[in-house]
Design a protein around this motif. Structure first.
Motif, PDB file in Angstrom:
ATOM      1  N   LYS A 182      35.684  47.838  38.560  1.00 55.69           N
ATOM      2  CA  LYS A 182      37.068  47.699  39.016  1.00 55.69           C
ATOM      3  C   LYS A 182      37.111  46.684  40.151  1.00 55.69           C
ATOM      4  N   LEU A 183      37.626  45.508  39.868  1.00 55.06           N
ATOM      5  CA  LEU A 183      37.622  44.412  40.833  1.00 55.06           C
ATOM      6  C   LEU A 183      39.038  44.070  41.275  1.00 55.06           C
ATOM      7  N   LEU A 184      39.141  43.555  42.467  1.00 58.50           N
ATOM      8  CA  LEU A 184      40.426  43.086  42.950  1.00 58.50           C
ATOM      9  C   LEU A 184      40.886  41.879  42.133  1.00 58.50           C
ATOM     10  N   THR A 185      42.187  41.794  41.924  1.00 63.40           N
ATOM     11  CA  THR A 185      42.783  40.655  41.217  1.00 63.40           C
ATOM     12  C   THR A 185      43.951  40.129  42.041  1.00 63.40           C
ATOM     13  N   VAL A 186      44.469  38.969  41.643  1.00 58.12           N
ATOM     14  CA  VAL A 186      45.604  38.405  42.370  1.00 58.12           C
ATOM     15  C   VAL A 186      46.810  39.331  42.296  1.00 58.12           C
ATOM     16  N   GLY A 187      46.957  40.038  41.182  1.00 54.35           N
ATOM     17  CA  GLY A 187      48.067  40.970  41.052  1.00 54.35           C
ATOM     18  C   GLY A 187      47.942  42.133  42.020  1.00 54.35           C
TER      19      GLY A 187
END
Length: 376
Positions: free
Chosen positions: A272-277
């Protein structure tokens, strides 16, 4: 590009998206920019001020995107809204459902995030329920229904379901030229219409339109240019860093809220990675909170009663289901999608306005019932 350079670039993309989202949240909190409010003002008071704010934002974003695409900075065919399929029924049904829910919940998802930053516990409940409904429509029970019904209907176009692509094929010109001409024409028309009113040409309104439109445009550059890697060092494929869709993305808040809840709940999962959204969700809240605290607007706000709670819960569910079905919210399809001149976005926006208008009629009917009952 080495793995280390890739990781550093990913951090730059995430921080850039977070900061731009902070600006977006701050502008919306400061100016009162609101899609639902714009429709409501026109329908109930005949006041077009906030609708002109929306038109100015869409115009700025459309002109800017046309220039970015023409210059080769962002590829229109690699955006979230680029598809060879015109999903008109999904946009129509999803947009109408979203628009109806937007009114019941006192604003769209972006407005709910801004209100969270201003101390609204009502908006926090809306965001949480919306995220649950959106995730179910992405991957759960309502996703199965969505795929089995409205998503089956559409029209396929060679070259993409975008107005510039259609114009390029019909006139035999280059798609980039068609995109530039149509972007300047459509965006310029929106800007001209917004600025036509002398009363509108005030600092607050200009900040709302230019600020929101500029923030969307900045996100296109961050995701579509800064985050674009022609050849990923591991997969050897083209990629757009830190996006959930694998494509260039600008602001949209329905699916990102769902992915934010997923990231929070499964934080220990290394997949689970951070995204721009996701960072945009946090950024919008943070920017709003800073302005609310600095201007003394921060106020704790709760529900007025069971009826108020029920309508906000229903609105949140409708926005989650409708927003995913329509492939975006009033900011996602409304400004980000419109800026690309996507045919699906045009249908979705029209349906959202119609759904919101129907919900306003419902609210008037609900308020008139007690008066009618007391005067038989």
């Amino acid at each position: 590009m080495t793995t280390g350079e890739l990781a550093m670039l990913t951090q730059q993309v995430l921080w850039g998206a977070f900061l731009v989202a902070m600006v977006f949240g701050a502008v919306v909190q400061r100016t009162g920019f609101c899609t639902m409010g714009a429709v409501s003002d026109v329908a109930t008071m005949g006041d077009w001020t906030r609708m002109r704010q929306w038109g100015l934002a869409a115009g700025v974003a459309t002109i800017g995107f046309g220039l970015l695409a023409w210059a080769g900075v962002v590829d229109p065919g690699s955006t979230l809204y680029a598809s060879d399929r015109w999903s008109w029924l999904s946009a129509l049904m999803g947009g109408a459902i979203f628009g109806f829910g937007m009114v019941l919940a006192s604003g769209c998802p972006s407005k709910a995030l801004v209100r969270v930053g201003g101390g609204s516990l009502k908006a926090l409940v809306v965001v949480l329920v919306l995220g649950f409904a959106a995730f179910a429509t992405l991957k759960g029970m309502t996703a199965v229904w969505r795929v089995a019904t409205v998503d089956r209907v559409g029209v396929d176009f060679e070259g993409g379901a975008r107005l510039p692509a259609w114009a390029a094929q019909a006139l035999g010109i280059e798609p980039r030229v068609a995109g530039l001409v149509m972007g300047l024409a459509a965006g310029g028309a929106l800007v001209a219409w917004a600025l036509r009113s002398r009363e509108f040409r005030q600092a607050n309104n200009l900040l709302a339109g230019v600020g929101v439109g500029g923030a969307v445009l900045a996100m296109w550059w961050i995701s579509g240019a800064l985050g674009h890697v022609a050849e990923h060092p591991q997969t050897l494929e083209e990629t757009f860093l830190a996006t959930n869709s694998g494509r260039a993305e600008a602001f949209s808040f329905v699916s990102p809220i769902a992915y934010t809840l997923d990231w929070v709940m499964f934080y220990s999962d290394s997949n689970k990675l951070l995204t721009v959204g996701i960072v945009s969700v946090f950024g919008a809240v943070a920017g709003s909170a800073l302005v609310a605290l600095a201007t003394g607007r921060f106020r704790w706000e709760g529900f007025g009663g069971p009826g108020d709670l029920g309508h906000h819960l229903a609105g949140a569910v409708l926005m989650g289901v409708g927003g995913v079905t329509a492939l975006g919210c009033s900011i996602g399809q409304g400004i980000s999608g419109i800026s690309t001149l996507s045919a699906t976005s045009l249908v979705a926006v029209a349906a959202m306005i119609a759904g919101a208008r129907a919900a306003l009629n419902y609210q008037v009917w609900r308020l008139d019932r007690p008066a009618a009952a007391s005067h038989p």
